[in-house]
Design an enzyme around this catalytic site. Sequence first.
Site, PDB file in Angstrom:
ATOM      1  N   PHE B 124     -16.875 -34.823  -5.704  1.00  0.00           N
ATOM      2  CA  PHE B 124     -17.282 -34.019  -4.539  1.00  0.00           C
ATOM      3  C   PHE B 124     -18.998 -34.180  -4.417  1.00  0.00           C
ATOM      4  O   PHE B 124     -19.684 -34.023  -5.349  1.00  0.00           O
ATOM      5  CB  PHE B 124     -17.032 -32.699  -4.863  1.00  0.00           C
ATOM      6  CG  PHE B 124     -17.468 -32.001  -3.239  1.00  0.00           C
ATOM      7  CD1 PHE B 124     -16.451 -32.345  -2.362  1.00  0.00           C
ATOM      8  CD2 PHE B 124     -18.032 -30.910  -2.955  1.00  0.00           C
ATOM      9  CE1 PHE B 124     -16.676 -31.685  -0.971  1.00  0.00           C
ATOM     10  CE2 PHE B 124     -18.274 -30.438  -1.801  1.00  0.00           C
ATOM     11  CZ  PHE B 124     -17.534 -30.822  -0.798  1.00  0.00           C
ATOM     12  N   ASP B 194     -16.865 -28.197 -12.774  1.00  0.00           N
ATOM     13  CA  ASP B 194     -16.750 -27.671 -11.346  1.00  0.00           C
ATOM     14  C   ASP B 194     -15.257 -27.114 -11.075  1.00  0.00           C
ATOM     15  O   ASP B 194     -14.344 -28.052 -10.739  1.00  0.00           O
ATOM     16  CB  ASP B 194     -17.014 -28.750 -10.383  1.00  0.00           C
ATOM     17  CG  ASP B 194     -17.127 -28.055  -8.840  1.00  0.00           C
ATOM     18  OD1 ASP B 194     -16.298 -27.052  -8.711  1.00  0.00           O
ATOM     19  OD2 ASP B 194     -17.798 -28.799  -8.013  1.00  0.00           O
ATOM     20  N   TYR B 219     -14.599 -19.354  -1.557  1.00  0.00           N
ATOM     21  CA  TYR B 219     -14.227 -19.269  -0.350  1.00  0.00           C
ATOM     22  C   TYR B 219     -12.915 -20.016  -0.370  1.00  0.00           C
ATOM     23  O   TYR B 219     -12.201 -20.137   0.939  1.00  0.00           O
ATOM     24  CB  TYR B 219     -15.168 -19.701   0.846  1.00  0.00           C
ATOM     25  CG  TYR B 219     -15.907 -20.788   0.698  1.00  0.00           C
ATOM     26  CD1 TYR B 219     -15.194 -22.145   0.990  1.00  0.00           C
ATOM     27  CD2 TYR B 219     -16.994 -20.659   0.239  1.00  0.00           C
ATOM     28  CE1 TYR B 219     -15.936 -23.378   0.827  1.00  0.00           C
ATOM     29  CE2 TYR B 219     -17.996 -22.350   0.088  1.00  0.00           C
ATOM     30  CZ  TYR B 219     -17.220 -23.262   0.637  1.00  0.00           C
ATOM     31  OH  TYR B 219     -17.936 -24.423   0.661  1.00  0.00           O
ATOM     32  N   LYS B 220     -12.445 -20.782  -1.217  1.00  0.00           N
ATOM     33  CA  LYS B 220     -11.099 -21.585  -1.211  1.00  0.00           C
ATOM     34  C   LYS B 220      -9.990 -20.473  -1.813  1.00  0.00           C
ATOM     35  O   LYS B 220      -9.529 -19.842  -0.983  1.00  0.00           O
ATOM     36  CB  LYS B 220     -11.432 -22.875  -2.156  1.00  0.00           C
ATOM     37  CG  LYS B 220     -12.573 -23.795  -1.552  1.00  0.00           C
ATOM     38  CD  LYS B 220     -12.802 -24.984  -2.489  1.00  0.00           C
ATOM     39  CE  LYS B 220     -13.932 -26.009  -1.960  1.00  0.00           C
ATOM     40  NZ  LYS B 220     -13.734 -26.370  -0.713  1.00  0.00           N
ATOM     41  N   ARG B 366      -5.210 -34.276   4.013  1.00  0.00           N
ATOM     42  CA  ARG B 366      -5.106 -33.501   2.792  1.00  0.00           C
ATOM     43  C   ARG B 366      -4.578 -31.891   3.038  1.00  0.00           C
ATOM     44  O   ARG B 366      -4.665 -31.472   4.147  1.00  0.00           O
ATOM     45  CB  ARG B 366      -6.387 -33.133   2.248  1.00  0.00           C
ATOM     46  CG  ARG B 366      -6.593 -32.381   0.934  1.00  0.00           C
ATOM     47  CD  ARG B 366      -7.993 -32.193   0.519  1.00  0.00           C
ATOM     48  NE  ARG B 366      -8.722 -31.241   1.207  1.00  0.00           N
ATOM     49  CZ  ARG B 366      -9.884 -30.551   0.856  1.00  0.00           C
ATOM     50  NH1 ARG B 366     -10.358 -31.044  -0.170  1.00  0.00           N
ATOM     51  NH2 ARG B 366     -10.299 -29.643   1.777  1.00  0.00           N
TER      52      ARG B 366
END
Lengths: 407, 407
Positions: B124, B194, B219-220, B366
Amino acid sequence: MTRDEARALDAADPLRAIRNRFHLPDGILYLDGNSLGALPKASVGRLAEVVTREWGEALIRSWNDADWIDAPQRVGAKIAALIGAKPHEVIVADSTSVNLFKLIVAAAPLTPDRPVLLSEKGNFHTDLHIASGAVEMVPGMRLETVERAEVEGAIGEDTNLLLLTHTHYKSGAKFDMAALTAKAKAAGARTIWDLSHSAGAVPLALNADGAELAIGCGYKYLNGGPGAPAFLYIAEHLQDRLISPLRGWMGHAEPFAFTDDYVPAPGIARFLAGTPPVLSLAGLEAGVDAFEGVDLDALWGKSAALFELFAALAAERCPDLTCISPAERNARGSHISFAHPHAFEICQALIARGVIGDFRAPDVVRFGLTPLYLGFEDVWRAVDIMAEIMGRETWREPRYAVRGKVT
Amino acid sequence: MTRDEARALDAADPLRAIRNRFHLPDGILYLDGNSLGALPKASVGRLAEVVTREWGEALIRSWNDADWIDAPQRVGAKIAALIGAKPHEVIVADSTSVNLFKLIVAAAPLTPDRPVLLSEKGNFHTDLHIASGAVEMVPGMRLETVERAEVEGAIGEDTNLLLLTHTHYKSGAKFDMAALTAKAKAAGARTIWDLSHSAGAVPLALNADGAELAIGCGYKYLNGGPGAPAFLYIAEHLQDRLISPLRGWMGHAEPFAFTDDYVPAPGIARFLAGTPPVLSLAGLEAGVDAFEGVDLDALWGKSAALFELFAALAAERCPDLTCISPAERNARGSHISFAHPHAFEICQALIARGVIGDFRAPDVVRFGLTPLYLGFEDVWRAVDIMAEIMGRETWREPRYAVRGKVT
């Protein structure tokens, strides 16, 4: 001055109606808006809308449709209007502490032959702590602190950055931004101003005063809510010369290109790091919006008048308190502080009576005079209650000596 | 499988009732909970309470009375329970990006003779960007990236830190945490994990797997709300050996002593920096609370079954899509990704039909399979709509090629 006379001043105050923009709890005299600003009434609906409609209904689409993605710049531009900066010179990001770190580490290498970050002993401590960590990131750099009176004289050919808090968190004493910035500049140094206890209350003219770098807090006079994100100012001419040490994706030239290489965004956006806390940022925007239509010079005039009334009444009715804030209008911010060996207990006794100020170790009681929502009668009543407490010495009761977690 | 058969799977799903804890908008199939988790119904009331009662009524007193001051530790402990860590090994602070910076700069000096921060090409991007800035803070340090397949072989005597994302944001491929951590440790290196695309969906056992350092997103899958603050994990035995480069007051041993000298708090609290964004942090706490009583193994079993249904239906009905996520259960996370030259347009056409997934440059669409609130019929309908779009080639319409700000 009698209570009626104070009330008459409120009736004649052209800013009086602004008070209605805030929720002020019954039975409370809130003199701590310089620590946590009061709740703007509009923030309640705005935050509910962000939660239920923007997050709940529109979900991920709100990054575009509700312009979450531009909020750091949009709210930054609104703050710029309050501090005398251009709209694209201010951005909202992270905390004041994190922003200070970014500016020190980014700016110091511009003059690599100068090893000293100079600041004031007794500056707000997080500034000094952050500075102590930041200088370790820059080879050869060191932090030096001197007494307030020695700051100006200590600026020299070794000085790389001068880190000053515009309005001192404890005393309320204010530095002359134009004079200090010019003095540092003449010596070849840059100045970072911490505006946490100034923005939203004290007149600021960053561009006119030649300021190049600044940071500030969103949850004090800007009324952004607890822990609201902070802001960061970089004068236009410096923006593309600085690289943030915190190279998060929001500061990338193309955050959604997903490339391995870091390319800083043009302008101040490169000082964004991770994803901003949208809920807290919405609170900040609503807080800043509470300034709409407010004449900032008139606001400062009111703040100064509230201070002078507080000082006069306290001198008359609470003679054991020693005012440590400057009497001279241009030399101070928007709060008034007093030293007393039992400042902690006095503060606690006041809180028990609904007068909320705060204690600052070791011996200071501090009252924020937030001109957006405080009035002259509020000041009169606060001093009246304090005089009664001190006259009766109820603050000596043992229960007021118990220290909580946050003091 | 027919729609009725999918519906029958939902009826038999012991986790089905958890879906009622979330607000799921009418007409939307939300397959993007790995980017922004859906709104827990309880968050609405909780956030309103923080705004109106804790901030509006109690004001500054809520730092103690509503325990705002302990929220980073309290919410950290709740997250610890989801990732196989001890309660005092996780803290909530700042953003994932900022937390990664802290860990790299703090941990690298423990083995000063090792100059390499090793990571994966195509990790990422904010992780790589942050890493590129962080290594500049450590004398002699450099960032090296290798292709995913080369990572294990590249760990060597130069390796100081290995930075890996547990579940890849694009492909969904998952590293073997225990194996890689052990391999790095055997070579004398430490690993930073991560967990952004793992925490809250994929089984995690940080202690059992020997993990020493980790960061993750709020927030995921944790449903903390847009830009919710992030978390940070440091194994107990390392905590007092690390000093954060971001020495804000909240990480001080005595934040309210207001002393010039920096003294790090004991334990993980020293990795706090500035004042936390209380509103966003309250959102995160409510999001994590939505996991209450959920069996995490059952949750992962459901996620895997949703994936397998999606993969089978897509292979049958959308043969032009190439699944790039691992078929092997233990080798993947909780989202499924497909490559297609027109992934962007397909994603946009799906969104126009209420199926929200997301596009990841240059050619990936995705779909997040969030087992807390997605069902088997949802997956069936999503693929059905996608098959219809791709069958009719409506995704070739020019309007779907217009790229917005956030893609």
